[in-house]
Design a protein around this motif. Structure first.
Motif, PDB file in Angstrom:
ATOM      1  N   ARG A  16     -16.922 -18.367 -65.224  1.00 30.70           N
ATOM      2  CA  ARG A  16     -16.940 -18.527 -66.688  1.00 30.70           C
ATOM      3  C   ARG A  16     -18.037 -17.618 -67.252  1.00 30.70           C
ATOM      4  NH1 ARG A  16     -19.949 -24.449 -67.369  1.00 30.70           N
ATOM      5  NH2 ARG A  16     -22.033 -23.577 -67.450  1.00 30.70           N
ATOM      6  N   GLY A  17     -18.251 -17.690 -68.551  1.00 28.44           N
ATOM      7  CA  GLY A  17     -19.399 -17.047 -69.194  1.00 28.44           C
ATOM      8  C   GLY A  17     -19.491 -15.544 -68.960  1.00 28.44           C
ATOM      9  N   ASP A  39     -17.749 -23.094 -58.648  1.00 22.26           N
ATOM     10  CA  ASP A  39     -16.617 -23.720 -59.333  1.00 22.26           C
ATOM     11  C   ASP A  39     -15.361 -22.917 -58.987  1.00 22.26           C
ATOM     12  OD1 ASP A  39     -14.715 -24.664 -61.063  1.00 22.26           O
ATOM     13  OD2 ASP A  39     -15.686 -23.911 -62.880  1.00 22.26           O
ATOM     14  N   ILE A 113     -31.252 -21.004 -56.510  1.00 17.68           N
ATOM     15  CA  ILE A 113     -29.979 -20.390 -56.955  1.00 17.68           C
ATOM     16  C   ILE A 113     -30.244 -19.024 -57.594  1.00 17.68           C
ATOM     17  CG2 ILE A 113     -28.043 -20.607 -58.580  1.00 17.68           C
ATOM     18  CD1 ILE A 113     -28.074 -23.640 -57.941  1.00 17.68           C
ATOM     19  N   ALA A 141     -31.030 -10.610 -64.965  1.00 17.25           N
ATOM     20  CA  ALA A 141     -32.316 -11.294 -65.171  1.00 17.25           C
ATOM     21  C   ALA A 141     -32.246 -12.002 -66.523  1.00 17.25           C
ATOM     22  CB  ALA A 141     -33.452 -10.270 -65.110  1.00 17.25           C
ATOM     23  N   PHE A 187     -30.241 -13.796 -76.056  1.00 16.39           N
ATOM     24  CA  PHE A 187     -29.486 -15.025 -76.285  1.00 16.39           C
ATOM     25  C   PHE A 187     -28.002 -14.664 -76.345  1.00 16.39           C
ATOM     26  CE2 PHE A 187     -27.915 -18.791 -78.157  1.00 16.39           C
ATOM     27  CZ  PHE A 187     -28.867 -19.779 -77.978  1.00 16.39           C
ATOM     28  N   PRO A 191     -21.222 -20.924 -72.317  1.00 19.57           N
ATOM     29  CA  PRO A 191     -21.375 -22.375 -72.113  1.00 19.57           C
ATOM     30  C   PRO A 191     -22.824 -22.768 -71.794  1.00 19.57           C
ATOM     31  CG  PRO A 191     -19.413 -21.607 -70.986  1.00 19.57           C
ATOM     32  CD  PRO A 191     -20.110 -20.376 -71.515  1.00 19.57           C
ATOM     33  N   MET A 192     -23.606 -21.849 -71.164  1.00 16.62           N
ATOM     34  CA  MET A 192     -24.995 -22.166 -70.814  1.00 16.62           C
ATOM     35  C   MET A 192     -25.838 -22.419 -72.075  1.00 16.62           C
ATOM     36  SD  MET A 192     -27.826 -19.848 -68.789  1.00 16.62           S
ATOM     37  CE  MET A 192     -27.574 -20.149 -67.077  1.00 16.62           C
TER      38      MET A 192
HETATM   39  P1  NAP Z   1     -22.839 -20.078 -67.257  1.00 17.51           P
HETATM   40  O1  NAP Z   1     -21.865 -20.050 -68.381  1.00 17.51           O
HETATM   41  O2  NAP Z   1     -23.531 -21.360 -66.944  1.00 17.51           O
HETATM   42  O3  NAP Z   1     -22.092 -19.529 -65.929  1.00 17.51           O
HETATM   43  C1  NAP Z   1     -22.769 -19.475 -64.711  1.00 17.51           C
HETATM   44  C2  NAP Z   1     -21.763 -19.676 -63.586  1.00 17.51           C
HETATM   45  O4  NAP Z   1     -22.506 -19.649 -62.351  1.00 17.51           O
HETATM   46  C3  NAP Z   1     -21.060 -21.034 -63.655  1.00 17.51           C
HETATM   47  O5  NAP Z   1     -19.686 -20.885 -63.407  1.00 17.51           O
HETATM   48  C4  NAP Z   1     -21.742 -21.804 -62.547  1.00 17.51           C
HETATM   49  O6  NAP Z   1     -20.904 -22.810 -61.959  1.00 17.51           O
HETATM   50  C5  NAP Z   1     -22.038 -20.713 -61.542  1.00 17.51           C
HETATM   51  N1  NAP Z   1     -23.016 -21.135 -60.553  1.00 17.51           N
HETATM   52  C6  NAP Z   1     -23.982 -22.075 -60.675  1.00 17.51           C
HETATM   53  N2  NAP Z   1     -24.629 -22.236 -59.509  1.00 17.51           N
HETATM   54  C7  NAP Z   1     -24.052 -21.383 -58.634  1.00 17.51           C
HETATM   55  C8  NAP Z   1     -24.275 -21.101 -57.262  1.00 17.51           C
HETATM   56  N3  NAP Z   1     -25.198 -21.749 -56.542  1.00 17.51           N
HETATM   57  N4  NAP Z   1     -23.497 -20.166 -56.648  1.00 17.51           N
HETATM   58  C9  NAP Z   1     -22.522 -19.519 -57.341  1.00 17.51           C
HETATM   59  N5  NAP Z   1     -22.263 -19.762 -58.639  1.00 17.51           N
HETATM   60  C10 NAP Z   1     -23.022 -20.681 -59.280  1.00 17.51           C
HETATM   61  O7  NAP Z   1     -23.983 -19.002 -67.456  1.00 17.51           O
HETATM   62  P2  NAP Z   1     -24.020 -17.647 -68.324  1.00 17.51           P
HETATM   63  O8  NAP Z   1     -24.601 -17.962 -69.648  1.00 17.51           O
HETATM   64  O9  NAP Z   1     -22.722 -16.941 -68.228  1.00 17.51           O
HETATM   65  O10 NAP Z   1     -25.143 -16.861 -67.516  1.00 17.51           O
HETATM   66  C11 NAP Z   1     -24.848 -15.938 -66.480  1.00 17.51           C
HETATM   67  C12 NAP Z   1     -26.151 -15.283 -66.037  1.00 17.51           C
HETATM   68  O11 NAP Z   1     -26.780 -14.669 -67.166  1.00 17.51           O
HETATM   69  C13 NAP Z   1     -27.170 -16.269 -65.472  1.00 17.51           C
HETATM   70  O12 NAP Z   1     -27.875 -15.671 -64.415  1.00 17.51           O
HETATM   71  C14 NAP Z   1     -28.094 -16.519 -66.651  1.00 17.51           C
HETATM   72  O13 NAP Z   1     -29.368 -16.923 -66.230  1.00 17.51           O
HETATM   73  C15 NAP Z   1     -28.105 -15.137 -67.280  1.00 17.51           C
HETATM   74  N6  NAP Z   1     -28.501 -15.146 -68.687  1.00 17.51           N
HETATM   75  C16 NAP Z   1     -27.780 -15.830 -69.606  1.00 17.51           C
HETATM   76  C17 NAP Z   1     -28.205 -15.815 -70.924  1.00 17.51           C
HETATM   77  C18 NAP Z   1     -27.467 -16.537 -72.000  1.00 17.51           C
HETATM   78  O14 NAP Z   1     -27.973 -16.554 -73.141  1.00 17.51           O
HETATM   79  N7  NAP Z   1     -26.313 -17.115 -71.740  1.00 17.51           N
HETATM   80  C19 NAP Z   1     -29.348 -15.099 -71.288  1.00 17.51           C
HETATM   81  C20 NAP Z   1     -30.058 -14.411 -70.317  1.00 17.51           C
HETATM   82  C21 NAP Z   1     -29.613 -14.442 -69.012  1.00 17.51           C
HETATM   83  P3  NAP Z   1     -21.059 -24.337 -62.466  1.00 17.51           P
HETATM   84  O15 NAP Z   1     -20.689 -24.332 -63.911  1.00 17.51           O
HETATM   85  O16 NAP Z   1     -20.109 -25.105 -61.616  1.00 17.51           O
HETATM   86  O17 NAP Z   1     -22.500 -24.701 -62.250  1.00 17.51           O
END
Ligand code: NAP
Length: 249
Positions: A16-17, A39, A113, A141, A187, A191-192
């Motif tokens: 996702r995401g 997932d 993780i 990052a 930002f 979903p996060m």
């Molecule tokens: P997200 O929507 O929560 O998606 C993350 C995915 O990673 C989920 O499908 C999750 O599965 C999976 N995951 C969790 N633990 C895992 C594991 N041990 N092994 C493999 N997969 C795993 O997050 P996102 O917002 O797309 O973020 C993606 C990346 O961008 C992350 O590293 C986050 O820190 C970084 N980031 C995001 C933002 C933001 O604003 N969204 C900003 C800066 C950086 P489950 O749902 O089943 O846990």
């Protein structure tokens, strides 16, 4: 985009995401993708979308914090396709809490993780890229690893760790033609972040000079640049994709 057509990529946390958007952007540029996530249903959905876009996809359940699981998945990907050209370490979680209230479990889980997961996957794939004398690794990052954030000491430490890891790996792997870079998103609407209260979201929006949250597609565009021929002379860098957030702090 030039240099991506016909390649094979691995993207973690791609159910996702941002991870899903990265897979779709890579597919749009002609890459086949191994879609890894804890997932497995999410991974299968992303793989279906990649296939609808006309590219090959392999959905695998993978917990990046488990070194043996990571080795198994990389073996499966190499049975599916002979070579891995691109690795995007995107899997990441948050477990926010104020420092004095943070449990050891909340600290360790995020480090295991986000940071150890990036190490596990990079070690497994870099071995193969090292032999092939080519490859592109992109680690996701965060601006929080550069700025810090109250309530996110575990997450900030993991993301700052990814930045240090990226620079070290870039130095080690450069002689073998492998580039390693990080992207620091600000930002991003996923979903996060959707779970954050409205007032926190408003507060964050006011910190962004471009005045809007980013999308997964904004991050995916930077990935495309770094893994395409356009990014071939870029290594050991942190590219901010944050609407100017870090610049303005
Ligand atoms: P997200 O929507 O929560 O998606 C993350 C995915 O990673 C989920 O499908 C999750 O599965 C999976 N995951 C969790 N633990 C895992 C594991 N041990 N092994 C493999 N997969 C795993 O997050 P996102 O917002 O797309 O973020 C993606 C990346 O961008 C992350 O590293 C986050 O820190 C970084 N980031 C995001 C933002 C933001 O604003 N969204 C900003 C800066 C950086 P489950 O749902 O089943 O846990």
């Amino acid at each position: 985009m030039k240099g991506i057509e016909g390649t094979t990529a691995i993207v973690t946390g791609a159910g996702r995401g941002i991870g899903r958007d990265i897979c779709l952007a890579l597919a749009g540029s002609g890459a086949d993708t191994a879609v890894l996530d804890v997932d497995v249903e999410g991974a299968a959905q992303t793989a279906g979308l990649v296939e609808e876009a006309g590219r090959g996809a392999l959905a695998l359940r993978c917990d990046v914090s488990d070194a043996e699981d990571v080795q198994r998945c990389v073996r499966e990907v190499l049975e599916w396709r002979e070579q891995v050209h691109i690795l995007v370490n995107n899997a990441g979680i948050t477990r926010d809490n104020l420092l004095l209230r943070m449990s050891g479990e909340e600290w360790e889980r995020v480090l295991r993780i986000n940071l150890t997961g990036t190490f596990n996957m990079t070690r497994a794939v870099a071995k193969h890229m090292f032999r092939k004398r080519s490859g592109r690794i992109v680690n996701i990052a965060s601006v929080i690893g550069q700025m810090g954030n109250a309530g996110q000491s575990n997450y900030a430490a993991s993301k700052a760790g990814i930045i240090g890891f990226t620079k070290s790996a870039a130095k080690e792997l450069a002689p073998r033609g492998v580039t390693v870079n990080a992207i620091a998103p600000g930002f991003i609407d996923t979903p996060m972040t959707a779970v954050l209260p409205e007032e926190v979201q408003d507060q964050m929006r006011r910190m962004i000079p471009l005045g809007r949250f980013g999308s997964g597609g904004d991050v995916a565009n930077v990935v495309l640049f770094l893994v395409s021929d356009l990014g071939s002379y870029v290594t050991g860098q942190v590219v901010n994709c944050d609407g100017g957030m870090v610049m303005a702090r």
